[in-house]
Design a protein around this motif. Structure first.
Motif, PDB file in Angstrom:
ATOM      1  N   GLN A 215      -1.764  10.843   2.241  1.00 20.64           N
ATOM      2  CA  GLN A 215      -0.726  11.488   3.049  1.00 20.64           C
ATOM      3  C   GLN A 215      -1.318  12.569   3.949  1.00 20.64           C
ATOM      4  N   GLU A 216      -2.313  13.313   3.416  1.00 23.14           N
ATOM      5  CA  GLU A 216      -2.948  14.350   4.251  1.00 23.14           C
ATOM      6  C   GLU A 216      -3.631  13.703   5.451  1.00 23.14           C
ATOM      7  N   LYS A 217      -4.251  12.557   5.209  1.00 22.81           N
ATOM      8  CA  LYS A 217      -4.984  11.891   6.294  1.00 22.81           C
ATOM      9  C   LYS A 217      -4.036  11.211   7.289  1.00 22.81           C
ATOM     10  N   PHE A 218      -2.999  10.556   6.775  1.00 22.06           N
ATOM     11  CA  PHE A 218      -2.143   9.728   7.627  1.00 22.06           C
ATOM     12  C   PHE A 218      -0.923  10.475   8.173  1.00 22.06           C
ATOM     13  N   SER A 219      -0.507  11.522   7.474  1.00 20.90           N
ATOM     14  CA  SER A 219       0.765  12.239   7.721  1.00 20.90           C
ATOM     15  C   SER A 219       1.966  11.304   7.513  1.00 20.90           C
ATOM     16  N   GLY A 220       3.155  11.872   7.549  1.00 23.41           N
ATOM     17  CA  GLY A 220       4.363  11.102   7.214  1.00 23.41           C
ATOM     18  C   GLY A 220       4.790  11.411   5.783  1.00 23.41           C
ATOM     19  N   ARG A 221       6.098  11.336   5.547  1.00 22.28           N
ATOM     20  CA  ARG A 221       6.606  11.574   4.185  1.00 22.28           C
ATOM     21  C   ARG A 221       6.555  10.281   3.373  1.00 22.28           C
ATOM     22  N   TRP A 222       6.394  10.411   2.082  1.00 21.65           N
ATOM     23  CA  TRP A 222       6.638   9.264   1.204  1.00 21.65           C
ATOM     24  C   TRP A 222       8.150   9.106   1.060  1.00 21.65           C
ATOM     25  N   LEU A 223       8.614   7.883   1.211  1.00 21.18           N
ATOM     26  CA  LEU A 223      10.057   7.611   1.143  1.00 21.18           C
ATOM     27  C   LEU A 223      10.349   6.648   0.004  1.00 21.18           C
ATOM     28  N   SER A 224      11.398   6.937  -0.737  1.00 22.17           N
ATOM     29  CA  SER A 224      11.799   6.010  -1.805  1.00 22.17           C
ATOM     30  C   SER A 224      13.294   6.166  -2.065  1.00 22.17           C
ATOM     31  N   ALA A 225      13.766   5.606  -3.152  1.00 27.79           N
ATOM     32  CA  ALA A 225      15.200   5.664  -3.475  1.00 27.79           C
ATOM     33  C   ALA A 225      15.367   5.382  -4.963  1.00 27.79           C
ATOM     34  N   ASP A 226      16.516   5.757  -5.484  1.00 28.98           N
ATOM     35  CA  ASP A 226      16.921   5.266  -6.806  1.00 28.98           C
ATOM     36  C   ASP A 226      17.596   3.925  -6.541  1.00 28.98           C
ATOM     37  N   PHE A 227      16.870   2.855  -6.788  1.00 24.57           N
ATOM     38  CA  PHE A 227      17.351   1.507  -6.432  1.00 24.57           C
ATOM     39  C   PHE A 227      18.349   1.003  -7.458  1.00 24.57           C
ATOM     40  N   GLN A 228      19.256   0.175  -6.954  1.00 26.92           N
ATOM     41  CA  GLN A 228      20.220  -0.488  -7.847  1.00 26.92           C
ATOM     42  C   GLN A 228      20.124  -1.995  -7.669  1.00 26.92           C
ATOM     43  N   ALA A 229      20.514  -2.714  -8.716  1.00 24.42           N
ATOM     44  CA  ALA A 229      20.511  -4.177  -8.632  1.00 24.42           C
ATOM     45  C   ALA A 229      21.376  -4.603  -7.451  1.00 24.42           C
ATOM     46  N   GLY A 230      20.820  -5.405  -6.563  1.00 25.06           N
ATOM     47  CA  GLY A 230      21.537  -5.831  -5.356  1.00 25.06           C
ATOM     48  C   GLY A 230      20.892  -5.268  -4.096  1.00 25.06           C
ATOM     49  N   ASP A 231      20.141  -4.151  -4.243  1.00 21.60           N
ATOM     50  CA  ASP A 231      19.458  -3.555  -3.089  1.00 21.60           C
ATOM     51  C   ASP A 231      18.238  -4.393  -2.700  1.00 21.60           C
ATOM     52  N   VAL A 232      17.891  -4.339  -1.426  1.00 17.91           N
ATOM     53  CA  VAL A 232      16.686  -5.034  -0.948  1.00 17.91           C
ATOM     54  C   VAL A 232      15.981  -4.146   0.067  1.00 17.91           C
ATOM     55  N   LEU A 233      14.669  -4.085  -0.055  1.00 18.22           N
ATOM     56  CA  LEU A 233      13.841  -3.351   0.903  1.00 18.22           C
ATOM     57  C   LEU A 233      12.946  -4.357   1.622  1.00 18.22           C
ATOM     58  N   CYS A 234      13.077  -4.427   2.950  1.00 16.30           N
ATOM     59  CA  CYS A 234      12.269  -5.360   3.742  1.00 16.30           C
ATOM     60  C   CYS A 234      11.261  -4.539   4.547  1.00 16.30           C
ATOM     61  N   PHE A 235      10.036  -5.039   4.689  1.00 14.42           N
ATOM     62  CA  PHE A 235       9.053  -4.272   5.458  1.00 14.42           C
ATOM     63  C   PHE A 235       7.989  -5.168   6.075  1.00 14.42           C
ATOM     64  N   THR A 236       7.168  -4.565   6.940  1.00 16.17           N
ATOM     65  CA  THR A 236       6.216  -5.357   7.726  1.00 16.17           C
ATOM     66  C   THR A 236       4.852  -5.442   7.022  1.00 16.17           C
ATOM     67  N   MET A 237       3.992  -6.243   7.593  1.00 17.55           N
ATOM     68  CA  MET A 237       2.644  -6.396   7.045  1.00 17.55           C
ATOM     69  C   MET A 237       1.787  -5.141   7.285  1.00 17.55           C
ATOM     70  N   GLN A 238       2.255  -4.279   8.186  1.00 13.89           N
ATOM     71  CA  GLN A 238       1.481  -3.064   8.502  1.00 13.89           C
ATOM     72  C   GLN A 238       2.017  -1.838   7.776  1.00 13.89           C
ATOM     73  N   THR A 239       3.102  -1.989   7.043  1.00 16.92           N
ATOM     74  CA  THR A 239       3.749  -0.839   6.398  1.00 16.92           C
ATOM     75  C   THR A 239       2.935  -0.373   5.189  1.00 16.92           C
ATOM     76  N   VAL A 240       2.550   0.900   5.192  1.00 19.04           N
ATOM     77  CA  VAL A 240       1.791   1.441   4.053  1.00 19.04           C
ATOM     78  C   VAL A 240       2.773   1.689   2.904  1.00 19.04           C
ATOM     79  N   HIS A 241       2.464   1.122   1.746  1.00 18.05           N
ATOM     80  CA  HIS A 241       3.368   1.299   0.608  1.00 18.05           C
ATOM     81  C   HIS A 241       2.604   1.263  -0.708  1.00 18.05           C
ATOM     82  N   GLY A 242       3.286   1.700  -1.732  1.00 20.24           N
ATOM     83  CA  GLY A 242       2.739   1.674  -3.086  1.00 20.24           C
ATOM     84  C   GLY A 242       3.925   1.803  -4.015  1.00 20.24           C
TER      85      GLY A 242
END
Ligand SMILES: O=C(O)CCC(=O)C(=O)O
Length: 318
Positions: A215-242
């Motif tokens: 995060q120090e190198k790339f900047s930007g906030r880490w984003l997440s959520a308290d997920f519930q059954a039924g939710d979906v997160l879609c993202f690209t091949m370039q999206t940094v995630h963990g």
């Protein structure tokens, strides 16, 4: 704010470093807005896109299989997914086990859910399908996932591929929710060499196992959520995630799925498609989990197996 960890490193959770994922269900039926948001933010997060009951049916289907191999506390309801350490895993055909998870009917209904395919048809303006390989994940307490982009793992066909992360049950942040690094203009330059790699040919490691340093190198906030059954997160091949580490105080395992989608008329990555996808090699099985089983390649996720599909324990850890 609760304390959150990823790769055993504590995240900074003040508003400058951490935030909630933006929800997109209000623009669900407006593909041009979805396309613009995906382009700008690198992800789309939908609350309640899928039916809760449909998702819970897939959860039960998979958890029953984990219960059979002794990974769930048999004194507790299966749906609670309370972990129990299993001796059976070393004795079963792990290749067949992992395939039985991927092929489960209730699970496949989620992966190929018409509402999810419709999102991708809108984004890609054509007929789409999911990759033949799918990644159901059972994440035990204490486990998580390294930080990466999907590009190097999925880049032998078209570049126009998207990932879906689907919680199979409710997954609060501290139970191992997915997290995305907020997109910043400088990411493209910082990721250029990494994204040009092929995970198998170039034998790459995680982009990082330290969310604070990255995060120090790339900047930007880490984003997440308290997920519930039924939710979906879609993202690209370039999206940094963990993933946030599963810190469940009651030993609950996190069950989720990742799957990939592209247009049917574009070239597919042969690692993940066809009647018997080779994945990362026929001698390895997707079975995420930490060090109680010795791993070699791809650290936590791919385990070496012998000709019977059984976990190979004869190799020294790296
Ligand atoms: O669920 C996880 O821990 C990681 C999932 C992931 O990396 C993905 O969906 O690409």
């Amino acid at each position: 704010m609760e304390r959150l960890f990823s790769n055993k490193v504590e995240l900074k959770t003040d508003p400058e470093h951490f935030g909630e994922l933006t929800q997109s269900q209000s623009i669900l039926d407006q593909p041009e807005l979805l396309r613009a948001r995906m382009e700008k933010e690198g992800y789309l997060f939908f609350r309640g896109l899928l039916g809760r009951d449909e998702v819970l049916a897939a959860r039960r289907e998979i958890l029953l299989k984990y219960a059979i191999i002794g990974e769930l506390d048999a004194t507790r309801p299966i749906d609670d997914a309370i972990h129990s350490r299993s001796d059976a895993i070393e004795k079963v055909n792990l290749r067949a086990f992992s395939q039985s998870l991927r092929d489960g009917l209730a699970y496949r209904r989620i992966i190929d859910h018409p509402k999810l395919l419709k999102v991708y048809e809108g984004l890609l303006e054509g007929e789409v399908r999911s990759f033949d390989f799918r990644w159901p994940r059972f994440v035990r307490p204490g486990e998580g996932c390294g930080i990466h982009c999907d590009g190097p793992y999925m880049n032998r066909g078209t570049e126009r591929v998207f990932s879906s992360w689907i919680p199979l049950g409710d997954v609060a942040k501290h139970e191992g929710a997915l997290m995305i690094l907020e997109k910043r203009d400088e990411h493209e330059r910082l990721l250029q060499r990494y994204l040009a790699k092929d995970a198998d040919r170039d034998k790459i490691e995680w982009l990082s196992t330290n969310p604070v340093v990255l995060q120090e190198k790339f900047s930007g906030r880490w984003l997440s959520a308290d997920f519930q059954a039924g939710d979906v997160l879609c993202f690209t091949m370039q999206t940094v995630h963990g993933a946030l580490d599963n810190m469940s105080p009651i030993n609950k395992c996190r069950l989720s799925s990742d799957s990939r989608y592209q247009r049917t008329d574009e070239v597919f990555d042969e690692r993940w498609n066809g009647s018997d996808p080779e994945a990362h090699g026929y001698d390895k099985v997707f079975f995420p989990g930490l060090g109680q089983w010795r791993n070699r390649d791809f650290k936590d996720e791919w385990k070496p197996v012998d000709e019977h599909g059984r976990l190979r324990l004869d190799e020294e850890p790296q």
